[in-house]
Design an enzyme around this catalytic site. Structure first.
Site, PDB file in Angstrom:
ATOM      1  N   ASP A   1       0.821  -1.207  -0.097  1.00  0.00           N
ATOM      2  CA  ASP A   1      -0.059   0.061   0.123  1.00  0.00           C
ATOM      3  C   ASP A   1       0.817   1.195   0.031  1.00  0.00           C
ATOM      4  OD1 ASP A   1      -3.274   0.565   1.642  1.00  0.00           O
ATOM      5  OD2 ASP A   1      -2.103   1.752   0.128  1.00  0.00           O
TER       6      ASP A   1
HETATM    7  C1  GLC Z   1      -4.319   4.355  -0.288  1.00  0.00           C
HETATM    8  C2  GLC Z   1      -5.199   3.154   0.275  1.00  0.00           C
HETATM    9  C3  GLC Z   1      -5.108   2.117  -0.774  1.00  0.00           C
HETATM   10  C4  GLC Z   1      -5.372   2.734  -2.264  1.00  0.00           C
HETATM   11  C5  GLC Z   1      -3.892   3.203  -2.525  1.00  0.00           C
HETATM   12  C6  GLC Z   1      -3.610   3.880  -3.785  1.00  0.00           C
HETATM   13  O1  GLC Z   1      -3.417   4.728   0.921  1.00  0.00           O
HETATM   14  O2  GLC Z   1      -4.860   2.609   1.618  1.00  0.00           O
HETATM   15  O3  GLC Z   1      -6.780   1.525  -0.686  1.00  0.00           O
HETATM   16  O4  GLC Z   1      -5.530   1.737  -3.166  1.00  0.00           O
HETATM   17  O5  GLC Z   1      -3.424   4.181  -1.229  1.00  0.00           O
HETATM   18  O6  GLC Z   1      -4.433   5.135  -3.859  1.00  0.00           O
END
Ligand code: GLC
Length: 735
Positions: A263
């Site tokens: 993430d």
């Molecule tokens: C964010 C979220 C995740 C998302 C990613 C890209 O922090 O936790 O769900 O897909 O970043 O935006």
């Protein structure tokens, strides 16, 4: 490209190139255009790393994607195409209900269609990957991201996980209308302690295995192409550095061969979480745990080359991860067509087409849950009434949640616009009544959303009171601001904002015929709303067709059929509260004179509205529930057949739910567990038999010895329209 050609490509790539494929560049760096100086360099992306990147995020529209793809491929030594990824969570431009609203439809087949629609629009605009479905099980309404989940039940979430992956990916992700799906957040992100986002997760192994992991497994079994790590810890090791889950479980046990992406900055955060000394240690931990791609930070970019040269990271690990990235690009067909058909698709004919808008309407209608309807105040009469529609959502156009990146207010039908379309000859008035938010709690972090225009609160209230006084019925349209839920949206007070509570209180002094429609991203504490309303509808954030759907439901052009996928707590003091809880050694029997039971002194144990609850405009009678046998064995399943009849005065849809209770086990067992459901639409007077199969696998759980199996004994079967169903049948599983 053939496997051997892919291998030849890998063999010909430099170490720097291979590491480059493990990096996702944030789209805002590319959009900012500042490659050599500015944010990119500050972040540590030099020019070579930048053009060696394997993927980017949040770049939208095909013409922009094509421009960047051409630019990067020209600079990439082997002209390897970029992966374009995005958070298309509940629709690209045709925005449909937030996942928690979809969960309330109990209609995974519809969600499969919605995901396919979302894929068609995303792919037409050049996207290759969506960071969806989010399948984190949720039991704590304080957590802002419950809106992205399909709720508190393992089986329901597993059904929706499978449906979403199938919808997004279709038969082949190389096809024009498909995108690669990415299941997230692996694992257990939905259980942050105290409901505070990014907090630690402290779950027993059995709870993790039996309640939280199955939906991710359902996505993997459905062939999901990607998995995303979660921010939280698992057994006190952060997911992005957790080899036990990311390699041993996900890859060795579950057989997942796709790509694992961190993430956002989760690899970098291993240091902050206190399990890595520095960036290099974080990179080392993550690459060994099997995280293939670093989302939007330069940790891999700045560390892996040196770690390989120092012999701390075998180059074979880099090759393994790089090959998974190349294989995903190959399965998408990007080596043959780096635009993934988008140059041949007329996006303007796909995006927001009538068929898609109609699907959004259907989904919005099915997602709404009628919580209460005293004296059948709903549906509203179509003539002879003076009806006042009051509240910040009376004519609002932002009816979609924060993960609707490309949602547009001009695409959205407000409730007022929906009402004006309905054929009815009432006198309808509209008033905003108050500001959306309490000025004492301004929202931050969502540019352009957090500021409310200045309002003359007295004037708004006066206008609303005047209209309410004249009305036969008042429909209050209230709720959270969209940015009060979603990522970083944890709240300690889960009521609607104070100005709206005050408005409802004042209106209720001049008119007691109140219907309240709520817009929200989480179950709310609605004691005050419930007390002052004869009917309450939970509309979640229903999407661009939300206003039309609410209007049609209010006037009975369509019928509510939603059932809660997540319990509405009595108050935040109860949270986490969920239906499949355990009995404890002192289950509360209702006798409040007995102090020494598992209960509160000041609030009930039961939620305000439980999982599975939802009313319709008709009445269903569960005429009979019959088991095919009262004993079953591992080899001989049984069935439970329920005869259901529509005894009301109009058509309706009931979500028939089947729960099972295992009365005794080598470990404690939940008082109920959903094992089957079916949406049944019946005309007035019509009846039907619904049959559920019960087999041995449905009774298995992680036992005292950590094996996964069922145990002989007595089981209850409940069938009804809510998890609160009491009547049950009984059967025995024989050894
Ligand atoms: C964010 C979220 C995740 C998302 C990613 C890209 O922090 O936790 O769900 O897909 O970043 O935006």
């Amino acid at each position: 490209m053939k496997k051997e050609d892919l291998q030849a490509l890998l063999n010909d790539m430099s170490l720097e190139e291979k590491i480059g494929q493990l990096i996702q560049i944030p789209g805002f760096l590319i959009e900012g255009g500042s490659v050599i100086t500015g944010p990119a360099l500050e972040m540590g992306f030099d020019e070579e790393t930048y053009y060696n990147a394997g993927a980017t995020l949040s770049i939208f529209t095909f013409e922009r994607i094509r421009e960047i793809q051409d630019q990067f491929m020209a600079r990439q030594p082997h002209h390897i195409p970029l992966l374009f990824m995005g958070d298309i969570i509940n629709g690209y431009r045709s925005i449909y209900p937030i996942p928690l609203g979809q969960g309330c439809s109990f209609d995974p087949a519809l969600s499969r269609e919605l995901a396919a629609m979302s894929a068609r629009e995303s792919a037409a605009e050049g996207l290759h990957v969506t960071f969806s479905p989010m399948v984190d099980l949720v039991r704590d309404a304080r957590w802002g991201r419950v809106m992205e989940s399909t709720g508190e039940d393992t089986y329901l979430n597993s059904c929706f996980a499978k449906a979403a992956v199938e919808g997004y990916q279709g038969k082949d992700i190389a096809d024009a209308g498909s995108v690669a799906a990415c299941v997230k957040h692996f694992a257990g992100y939905g259980a942050p302690e105290a409901g505070r986002d990014y907090n630690v997760v402290e779950l027993s192994d059995r709870t993790l295995k039996d309640d939280y992991l199955p939906p991710y497994k359902a996505a993997v079994d459905a062939g999901v192409e990607m998995v995303m790590t979660s921010f939280n810890t698992l057994n006190r090791i952060p997911a992005s550095g957790n080899t036990e889950y990311m390699r041993t479980l996900l890859r060795d046990t579950w057989g997942f061969h796709g790509m694992l992406i961190s993430d956002w900055a989760a690899i970098n955060e291993l240091e902050l979480q206190g399990v890595a000394d520095d960036m290099a240690a974080s990179a080392n931990m993550a690459i060994h745990a099997g995280v293939d791609m670093d989302m939007c930070t330069p940790v891999y970019a700045l560390s892996l080359r040196k770690l390989v040269k120092e012999g701390k990271v075998p180059e074979a690990l880099i090759d393994e991860s790089c090959m998974r990235v190349l294989e995903l690009k190959n399965r998408l067909g990007l080596f043959e067509d780096p635009y993934h058909h988008a140059h041949q698709t007329k996006a303007e004919q796909v995006v927001l087409c009538d068929e898609h808008r109609a699907l959004c309407l259907k989904a919005a209608e099915e997602s709404v849950v009628l919580l209460k309807n005293k004296r059948d105040i709903l549906p509203l009469k179509k003539e002879g009434q003076n009806i006042a529609f009051i509240g910040p959502y009376a004519d609002a156009h932002r009816l979609y949640g924060v993960w609707s990146m490309l949602g547009r207010e001009e695409d959205t039908v407000s409730v007022k616009e929906g009402i004006e379309e309905i054929g009815q000859s009432n006198t309808c008035t509209f008033a905003k009544g108050c500001r959306m938010l309490d000025p004492k709690f301004p929202l931050t972090g969502f540019h352009g959303m957090e500021q409310e225009e200045e309002t003359d609160d007295e004037e708004l209230l006066l206008d609303a009171m005047m209209k309410a006084k004249r009305a036969d019925v008042v429909v209050m349209l209230l709720g959270e601001h969209p940015a009060q839920s979603g990522e970083g949206g944890s709240r300690g007070d889960i009521r609607i904002p104070k100005p709206q509570r005050k408005l409802l209180k004042e209106i209720s002094k001049v008119n007691s015929n109140i219907v309240t429609v709520l817009f929200h991203g989480r179950p709310l504490d609605i004691r005050g709303v419930d007390r002052r309303s004869k009917a309450v509808m939970a509309a979640w954030f229903p999407g661009i067709e939300g206003g039309r759907a609410i209007a049609r439901l209010l006037f009975g052009e369509s019928e509510p059929s939603g059932k809660l996928a997540m319990s509405f707590p009595y108050s935040v003091g109860q949270v986490p509260v969920y239906y499949d809880h355990f009995a404890t050694g002192r289950p509360f029997n209702g006798d409040i004179t007995n102090r020494f039971q598992s209960r509160y002194q000041d609030i009930p144990n039961d939620p305000m509205y439980p999982f599975g609850h939802g009313l319709t405009y008709t009445t269903f009678d569960y005429v009979s529930v019959e088991l095919s046998s009262d004993t079953m064995t591992k080899e001989t399943p049984i069935t439970v057949s329920v005869r259901i009849k529509n005894i009301g005065n109009r058509k309706g849809t009931e979500v028939v739910q089947m729960y099972i209770r295992d009365l005794k086990g080598s470990v404690v067992r939940p008082v109920k567990k959903l094992k089957g459901f079916e949406r049944v639409t019946l005309e007035q007077g019509e009846e039907k038999t619904v049959t559920f199969r019960i087999d041995h696998s449905m009774l298995a759980f992680t036992r005292a010895d950590m094996t996964f199996d069922a145990e002989p004994g007595t089981f209850y079967v409940y069938v009804g329209g809510s998890s609160a169903v009491d009547k049950h049948g009984e059967f025995t599983l024989q050894a």
